[in-house]
Motif scaffolding. Structure first.
Motif, PDB file in Angstrom:
ATOM      1  N   ALA A   1     -20.075   6.233  -1.033  1.00  0.00           N
ATOM      2  CA  ALA A   1     -21.193   5.731  -1.844  1.00  0.00           C
ATOM      3  C   ALA A   1     -21.671   6.728  -2.903  1.00  0.00           C
ATOM      4  O   ALA A   1     -21.876   6.338  -4.069  1.00  0.00           O
ATOM      5  CB  ALA A   1     -22.340   5.310  -0.937  1.00  0.00           C
ATOM      6  N   PRO A   2     -21.895   8.030  -2.579  1.00  0.00           N
ATOM      7  CA  PRO A   2     -22.391   8.941  -3.617  1.00  0.00           C
ATOM      8  C   PRO A   2     -21.430   9.101  -4.787  1.00  0.00           C
ATOM      9  O   PRO A   2     -21.850   9.423  -5.901  1.00  0.00           O
ATOM     10  CB  PRO A   2     -22.563  10.268  -2.855  1.00  0.00           C
ATOM     11  N   LEU A   3     -20.145   8.870  -4.541  1.00  0.00           N
ATOM     12  CA  LEU A   3     -19.144   8.999  -5.595  1.00  0.00           C
ATOM     13  C   LEU A   3     -18.867   7.673  -6.291  1.00  0.00           C
ATOM     14  O   LEU A   3     -18.123   7.621  -7.277  1.00  0.00           O
ATOM     15  CB  LEU A   3     -17.836   9.546  -5.007  1.00  0.00           C
ATOM     16  N   GLY A   4     -19.450   6.597  -5.757  1.00  0.00           N
ATOM     17  CA  GLY A   4     -19.244   5.282  -6.342  1.00  0.00           C
ATOM     18  C   GLY A   4     -17.800   4.818  -6.274  1.00  0.00           C
ATOM     19  O   GLY A   4     -17.328   4.135  -7.195  1.00  0.00           O
ATOM     20  N   LEU A   5     -17.109   5.145  -5.195  1.00  0.00           N
ATOM     21  CA  LEU A   5     -15.678   4.863  -5.105  1.00  0.00           C
ATOM     22  C   LEU A   5     -15.404   3.592  -4.315  1.00  0.00           C
ATOM     23  O   LEU A   5     -15.901   3.422  -3.201  1.00  0.00           O
ATOM     24  CB  LEU A   5     -14.947   6.025  -4.437  1.00  0.00           C
ATOM     25  N   PRO A   6     -14.575   2.693  -4.858  1.00  0.00           N
ATOM     26  CA  PRO A   6     -14.195   1.482  -4.125  1.00  0.00           C
ATOM     27  C   PRO A   6     -13.031   1.744  -3.176  1.00  0.00           C
ATOM     28  O   PRO A   6     -11.967   1.131  -3.289  1.00  0.00           O
ATOM     29  CB  PRO A   6     -13.812   0.523  -5.255  1.00  0.00           C
ATOM     30  N   ILE A   7     -13.239   2.641  -2.244  1.00  0.00           N
ATOM     31  CA  ILE A   7     -12.274   2.906  -1.175  1.00  0.00           C
ATOM     32  C   ILE A   7     -12.941   2.498   0.121  1.00  0.00           C
ATOM     33  O   ILE A   7     -14.065   2.922   0.408  1.00  0.00           O
ATOM     34  CB  ILE A   7     -11.872   4.388  -1.120  1.00  0.00           C
ATOM     35  N   ARG A   8     -12.279   1.654   0.900  1.00  0.00           N
ATOM     36  CA  ARG A   8     -12.888   1.159   2.127  1.00  0.00           C
ATOM     37  C   ARG A   8     -11.890   1.198   3.263  1.00  0.00           C
ATOM     38  O   ARG A   8     -10.681   1.255   3.058  1.00  0.00           O
ATOM     39  CB  ARG A   8     -13.396  -0.275   1.932  1.00  0.00           C
ATOM     40  N   PHE A   9     -12.450   1.199   4.473  1.00  0.00           N
ATOM     41  CA  PHE A   9     -11.613   1.139   5.663  1.00  0.00           C
ATOM     42  C   PHE A   9     -11.366  -0.314   6.034  1.00  0.00           C
ATOM     43  O   PHE A   9     -12.300  -1.122   6.085  1.00  0.00           O
ATOM     44  CB  PHE A   9     -12.294   1.860   6.834  1.00  0.00           C
ATOM     45  N   VAL A  10     -10.098  -0.642   6.297  1.00  0.00           N
ATOM     46  CA  VAL A  10      -9.697  -1.994   6.662  1.00  0.00           C
ATOM     47  C   VAL A  10      -9.043  -1.929   8.037  1.00  0.00           C
ATOM     48  O   VAL A  10      -8.091  -1.171   8.246  1.00  0.00           O
ATOM     49  CB  VAL A  10      -8.710  -2.571   5.627  1.00  0.00           C
ATOM     50  N   GLY A  11      -9.533  -2.724   8.984  1.00  0.00           N
ATOM     51  CA  GLY A  11      -9.078  -2.609  10.359  1.00  0.00           C
ATOM     52  C   GLY A  11      -7.668  -3.086  10.613  1.00  0.00           C
ATOM     53  O   GLY A  11      -6.925  -2.476  11.385  1.00  0.00           O
ATOM     54  N   ASP A  12      -7.262  -4.185   9.965  1.00  0.00           N
ATOM     55  CA  ASP A  12      -5.922  -4.716  10.194  1.00  0.00           C
ATOM     56  C   ASP A  12      -5.542  -5.621   9.037  1.00  0.00           C
ATOM     57  O   ASP A  12      -6.339  -5.864   8.126  1.00  0.00           O
ATOM     58  CB  ASP A  12      -5.836  -5.473  11.524  1.00  0.00           C
ATOM     59  N   GLU A  13      -4.298  -6.134   9.058  1.00  0.00           N
ATOM     60  CA  GLU A  13      -3.810  -6.921   7.929  1.00  0.00           C
ATOM     61  C   GLU A  13      -4.504  -8.274   7.820  1.00  0.00           C
ATOM     62  O   GLU A  13      -4.409  -8.932   6.775  1.00  0.00           O
ATOM     63  CB  GLU A  13      -2.303  -7.119   8.025  1.00  0.00           C
ATOM     64  N   GLY A  14      -5.195  -8.716   8.862  1.00  0.00           N
ATOM     65  CA  GLY A  14      -5.897  -9.985   8.809  1.00  0.00           C
ATOM     66  C   GLY A  14      -7.222  -9.918   8.073  1.00  0.00           C
ATOM     67  O   GLY A  14      -7.807 -10.955   7.760  1.00  0.00           O
ATOM     68  N   GLU A  15      -7.708  -8.708   7.795  1.00  0.00           N
ATOM     69  CA  GLU A  15      -8.993  -8.544   7.111  1.00  0.00           C
ATOM     70  C   GLU A  15      -8.808  -8.715   5.610  1.00  0.00           C
ATOM     71  O   GLU A  15      -7.954  -8.066   4.998  1.00  0.00           O
ATOM     72  CB  GLU A  15      -9.569  -7.161   7.414  1.00  0.00           C
ATOM     73  N   ALA A  16      -9.584  -9.594   5.016  1.00  0.00           N
ATOM     74  CA  ALA A  16      -9.449  -9.896   3.587  1.00  0.00           C
ATOM     75  C   ALA A  16      -9.928  -8.714   2.741  1.00  0.00           C
ATOM     76  O   ALA A  16     -10.969  -8.120   3.011  1.00  0.00           O
ATOM     77  CB  ALA A  16     -10.243 -11.144   3.232  1.00  0.00           C
ATOM     78  N   VAL A  17      -9.152  -8.385   1.702  1.00  0.00           N
ATOM     79  CA  VAL A  17      -9.504  -7.342   0.738  1.00  0.00           C
ATOM     80  C   VAL A  17      -9.342  -7.936  -0.650  1.00  0.00           C
ATOM     81  O   VAL A  17      -8.235  -8.340  -1.037  1.00  0.00           O
ATOM     82  CB  VAL A  17      -8.594  -6.106   0.888  1.00  0.00           C
ATOM     83  N   ASP A  18     -10.418  -8.005  -1.409  1.00  0.00           N
ATOM     84  CA  ASP A  18     -10.380  -8.615  -2.739  1.00  0.00           C
ATOM     85  C   ASP A  18      -9.339  -7.926  -3.626  1.00  0.00           C
ATOM     86  O   ASP A  18      -9.372  -6.696  -3.798  1.00  0.00           O
ATOM     87  CB  ASP A  18     -11.745  -8.523  -3.417  1.00  0.00           C
ATOM     88  N   GLY A  19      -8.430  -8.728  -4.168  1.00  0.00           N
ATOM     89  CA  GLY A  19      -7.473  -8.210  -5.137  1.00  0.00           C
ATOM     90  C   GLY A  19      -6.359  -7.363  -4.574  1.00  0.00           C
ATOM     91  O   GLY A  19      -5.593  -6.766  -5.348  1.00  0.00           O
ATOM     92  N   LEU A  20      -6.222  -7.281  -3.241  1.00  0.00           N
ATOM     93  CA  LEU A  20      -5.224  -6.394  -2.636  1.00  0.00           C
ATOM     94  C   LEU A  20      -3.812  -6.781  -3.047  1.00  0.00           C
ATOM     95  O   LEU A  20      -3.424  -7.953  -2.990  1.00  0.00           O
ATOM     96  CB  LEU A  20      -5.340  -6.451  -1.114  1.00  0.00           C
ATOM     97  N   ALA A  21      -3.014  -5.796  -3.449  1.00  0.00           N
ATOM     98  CA  ALA A  21      -1.613  -6.033  -3.761  1.00  0.00           C
ATOM     99  C   ALA A  21      -0.868  -6.457  -2.502  1.00  0.00           C
ATOM    100  O   ALA A  21      -1.122  -5.946  -1.414  1.00  0.00           O
ATOM    101  CB  ALA A  21      -0.983  -4.778  -4.343  1.00  0.00           C
TER     102      ALA A  21
END
Length: 507
Positions: free
Chosen positions: A182-202
């Motif tokens: 958050a302090p760096l304003g970075l869109p890096i997130r933890f994703v638990g598994d392949e079933g979790e939706a990630v906007d725009g994921l390649a």
């Protein structure tokens, strides 16, 4: 003098090759301590929808995630030299006396959960949650060896480190990552598994002959490989590490601090980062691989620059990253080794083997590109495993592999299967059964549909199985013990121990 123009041209050439092919692609981003300097991208993030891969396309970072977990541990003040048993409630008993630091620097001899599952018949495409995977780890009967003796890659320590952080903080790992970014304003997130939706994921792809296929990985990712983010986001994170901006002030030096084996010799693997050199320049970085995704990032801290290569294609990313960084730094790329053997080699005893070919080595299934060491020998770059070898005659290689001195001998052509191997075998701890036929065919538990694998015999009561699933290949080694039992070992998991339950069965 840094050559940004030359590096930009090299990055563009890599990206253009992806575009010309018309398949999956990737992004190359150059950065310094102030932020992003150059970007290039090409190919598709989703072939089916003809969506271009851009520098801002989220991708699975895979094992690049590890050093982010290490940063969280350091910021939380977790005492890394304490044992897993003292830091983690319900730590796996067989692993409890291993210091957390050794579990993280790959010298802890922790069996890798994915490989342990695979050897028991559960492929990596199976959907397994964190609790199911940790339950297996708690049942590990032993370590792979003695902690501190060998660098052998394992994700298990990072999975357990995630549990340590969650127990100490009372927050989920995803929340801890969000707070860090958050302090760096970075869109890096933890994703638990392949079933979790990630906007725009390649979408990840691997090549099956002439066609591209989607990659799958069903296991819970854990802190060992669960981050998702774009090439620009990762570059901005790395730039903050280089410059020491808050909340990362002082962390890079701690992440790359030297680590040693039990005998005091140095290891190239640090806390989720690997130390290497490009010509006269010291590098630090790490790769990441999940089915259909291959990534690498490298930093030259003394020069204050680095490069990120993210791709959604099952192809090596380290060499492209080196090409771009070599152009930027004005350093020569490593030269091919002058005397690289080809074929299959094995130690005189134990499950240790290597196959050489096309300027690379597979040691117990761990792949590394080989280059010349400048002294008539060969070395890995390394991506993960530090290897330094030289020929000892036409049919032997000697040197260090993962910090351990090895002597490997060429496996004679047409080596016969040891007649003591055929039969039905059952693991004494997990009860997995393996059936070996006198013709060298074998049915392992993973082959629930009745598929078989052909064994490759090695001298001394040993043989290699061959488990192919999607883009990945696993070749565990069977080797007979003096008491007549049978062990099964890969580079990452060496804990299956089987007893014969009948004689001479046929699959």
């Amino acid at each position: 003098m840094l050559d940004w123009s030359g590096a930009r041209g090299e990055a563009a050439a890599i990206a253009e090759s992806w575009t010309r092919e018309g398949g999956p692609g990737g992004a190359v981003v150059l950065f310094d301590g102030d932020g992003i300097r150059e970007v290039a991208s090409g190919g598709f993030a989703a072939i089916e929808h003809r969506l271009p891969f851009t520098p801002d396309t989220p991708n699975r970072l895979a094992s690049i995630s590890k050093h982010i977990c290490a940063a969280l541990l350091l910021r939380a003040g977790v005492p890394l030299e304490e044992t897993l048993g003292s830091l983690l409630a319900e730590a796996p008993p067989a692993l409890a006396e291993v210091p957390l630091a050794r579990a993280l620097d790959m010298t802890g001899a922790l069996p890798d959960t994915m490989e342990a599952f695979w050897q028991q018949g559960v492929p990596f495409t199976a959907s397994l949650g964190a609790a199911e995977i940790l339950a297996l780890a708690r049942r590990f009967p032993a370590l792979n060896g003695r902690p501190g003796e060998e660098m052998a890659y394992s994700n298990t320590g990072w999975r357990l480190a995630q549990s340590v952080l969650e127990q100490r903080s009372g927050a989920s790992y995803a929340q801890l990552v969000e707070r860090l970014m958050a302090p760096l304003g970075l869109p890096i997130r933890f994703v638990g598994d392949e079933g979790e939706a990630v906007d725009g994921l390649a979408t990840g792809y691997w090549r099956d002959g002439e066609a591209w296929r989607r990659g799958r990985y069903g296991f819970n990712f854990s802190a060992s490989g669960g981050m998702a983010g774009s090439a620009t986001a990762l570059a901005r994170w790395a730039a903050a590490l280089l410059s020491g901006r808050e909340p990362l002030a002082g962390l890079l030096g701690q992440l790359v601090a030297p680590r040693t084996f039990a005998d005091g010799s140095a290891s190239v693997y640090r806390l989720g980062l690997v130390a290497s050199r490009l010509g006269e320049v010291a590098l630090i970085g790490h790769g990441g691989s999940l089915p259909g995704y291959r990534n690498h990032f490298l930093m030259a801290p003394e020069s204050g620059v680095g490069v990120v290569v993210l791709s959604n294609r099952e192809e090596e990313a380290l060499w492209p990253a080196l090409r771009v960084l070599a152009a930027l730094l004005g350093q020569p790329l490593p030269a091919p080794a002058d005397d690289t053997p080809s074929g299959l080699f094995a130690a005189e005893e134990g499950p240790f083997w290597a196959e050489f070919g096309a300027g690379a080595i597979s040691f117990m299934g761990g792949y590394e590109r080989l280059v010349g060491d400048g002294e008539g020998g060969m070395r890995s770059l390394p991506a993960y495993l530090d290897i330094r070898l030289r020929m000892a005659g036409d049919d032997a290689v000697e040197g260090l592999i993962g910090g351990v001195r090895r002597r490997l001998l060429r496996v004679p052509a047409a080596t016969p299967l040891d007649p003591r191997l055929p039969g039905r075998w059952r693991d004494r701890h997990y009860a997995a059964e393996i059936l070996i036929g006198p013709d060298g065919s074998a049915r392992l538990p993973w082959a629930a549909t009745g598929s078989e694998t052909a064994l490759t015999p090695l001298p001394g009561g040993r043989a290699l199985a061959d488990l192919v699933h999607g883009p990945w290949r696993h070749r565990p080694c069977f080797w007979l013990q003096p008491d007549g039992s049978l062990r099964l070992a890969g580079h990452r998991s060496r804990i299956l121990h089987l007893d014969r339950i009948d004689e001479g069965a046929t699959p």
